[in-house]
Design an enzyme around this catalytic site. Structure first.
Site, PDB file in Angstrom:
ATOM      1  N   ARG A 169       0.888  -1.400   0.070  1.00 21.90           N
ATOM      2  CA  ARG A 169      -0.058   0.186  -0.014  1.00 21.90           C
ATOM      3  C   ARG A 169       0.923   1.186   0.538  1.00 21.90           C
ATOM      4  O   ARG A 169       2.072   1.520   0.943  1.00 21.90           O
ATOM      5  CB  ARG A 169      -0.482   0.125   0.771  1.00 21.90           C
ATOM      6  CG  ARG A 169      -2.188  -0.708   1.057  1.00 21.90           C
ATOM      7  CD  ARG A 169      -3.165  -0.385   2.245  1.00 21.90           C
ATOM      8  NE  ARG A 169      -2.624  -0.131   3.268  1.00 21.90           N
ATOM      9  CZ  ARG A 169      -3.535   0.926   4.420  1.00 21.90           C
ATOM     10  NH1 ARG A 169      -5.239   0.117   4.279  1.00 21.90           N
ATOM     11  NH2 ARG A 169      -3.115   0.940   5.828  1.00 21.90           N
ATOM     12  N   THR A 204      -1.572   6.907  -0.684  1.00 23.09           N
ATOM     13  CA  THR A 204      -3.167   7.192  -1.243  1.00 23.09           C
ATOM     14  C   THR A 204      -3.388   6.374  -0.792  1.00 23.09           C
ATOM     15  O   THR A 204      -4.276   6.163  -1.137  1.00 23.09           O
ATOM     16  CB  THR A 204      -2.627   7.196  -2.777  1.00 23.09           C
ATOM     17  OG1 THR A 204      -2.110   5.457  -2.913  1.00 23.09           O
ATOM     18  CG2 THR A 204      -1.802   7.759  -3.432  1.00 23.09           C
ATOM     19  N   ASP A 215      -0.371  -3.594  12.179  1.00 24.71           N
ATOM     20  CA  ASP A 215       0.918  -3.367  11.090  1.00 24.71           C
ATOM     21  C   ASP A 215       0.876  -4.738  11.129  1.00 24.71           C
ATOM     22  O   ASP A 215       1.662  -5.018  11.158  1.00 24.71           O
ATOM     23  CB  ASP A 215       1.668  -2.508  10.807  1.00 24.71           C
ATOM     24  CG  ASP A 215       2.299  -2.513   9.227  1.00 24.71           C
ATOM     25  OD1 ASP A 215       2.550  -4.277   8.653  1.00 24.71           O
ATOM     26  OD2 ASP A 215       2.295  -2.147   8.537  1.00 24.71           O
ATOM     27  N   ASP A 269       4.566  -5.338   9.749  1.00 20.41           N
ATOM     28  CA  ASP A 269       5.832  -5.552  10.855  1.00 20.41           C
ATOM     29  C   ASP A 269       5.434  -6.568  11.966  1.00 20.41           C
ATOM     30  O   ASP A 269       6.523  -6.805  12.968  1.00 20.41           O
ATOM     31  CB  ASP A 269       4.971  -4.094  11.165  1.00 20.41           C
ATOM     32  CG  ASP A 269       5.844  -3.087  10.446  1.00 20.41           C
ATOM     33  OD1 ASP A 269       6.818  -3.328   9.185  1.00 20.41           O
ATOM     34  OD2 ASP A 269       5.145  -2.041  10.643  1.00 20.41           O
TER      35      ASP A 269
END
Ligand code: PRP
Ligand code: URA
Length: 209
Positions: free
Chosen positions: A104, A108, A200, A203
């Site tokens: 991603r 944006t 995340d 991560d």
């Protein structure tokens, strides 16, 4: 219209709660994701057709169910989808694995494809696209677009945690695709992260932050 399957089970719920805890370290996070993926696999494969084959038990000859097809392709969306592959492979060691690399764009929030590698003949197989997080749905919609452009038409999507917006996006773009999730969360924050979510996923799996 494809169905939304929310797979609720006390073991899955308890393991997911551990994954949500910000203090759960990467090794435990990875183990929990693998275990939940295996448990979800039981439901994801529930409608796989069987047929009868002849087997001689130590006692007698009989007819027993076996899987009709054994050509399944697990397609993790890199990176975080990798965390779901081992659990599903434990359940289906005969499955093949193809990879789609999407990231991603942080500004944006739109996905960008950087890798695509599939097993030969995969278009004819049942395809399970796996990614722990379904947030805006952009990555999943793009991954399924990529697969359909190459002739795949038997696709199901497997996520750990989904936001309603992501579910709506996939259902609008790909109404034929069944979606399997362990939890539907409240929504997204201003960074398009799932709330409450688990942060995340990439991560946390790979310890990169
Ligand atoms: C995360 C996640 C999904 C995507 C979900 O990947 O693993 O692929 O975001 O968001 P979306 O539904 O809004 O598209 P990310 O881009 O962070 O890459 P990573 O797995 O390499 O960390
Ligand atoms: N990607 C993640 O890893 N987590 C989210 O909450 C949203 C996108």
């Amino acid at each position: 219209m494809g169905s939304l399957h929310v797979i609720s089970h006390p073991l899955i719920e308890a393991k997911l709660t551990r994954m949500r805890d910000k203090d759960t370290p990467s090794p435990e996070f990875r183990t929990l994701l693998r275990e939940i993926s295996l448990l979800m696999g039981y439901e994801i494969t529930r409608d796989f057709p069987t047929h009868l084959i002849s087997v001689e038990t130590p006692i007698c000859l009989g007819e027993f169910p076996a899987l009709k097809d054994d050509f399944f392709t697990i397609v993790p969306i890199l990176r975080a989808g990798l965390g779901m592959v081992d659990g599903l492979l434990e359940l289906m060691p005969f499955a093949h694995v193809g990879h789609i690399g999407l990231v991603r764009n942080e500004q944006t929030h739109l996905p960008e494809e950087y890798y695509y590698k599939m097993p030969e003949g995969y278009e004819r197989s049942v395809i399970m696209v796996v990614d722990p997080m379904l947030a805006t749905g952009g990555s999943a919609v793009d991954a399924i677009d990529s697969l359909k452009r190459r002739g795949c038409n038997n696709i199901r999507l497997v996520n750990l945690v989904a936001a309603p917006r992501g579910i709506d996006a996939v259902r609008a773009a790909h109404p034929d695709v069944d979606i399997y999730v362990a939890a539907v969360d409240e929504g997204l924050n201003e960074h398009a992260y799932i709330v409450p979510g688990l942060g995340d996923a990439g991560d946390r799996i790979f310890g990169t932050r």
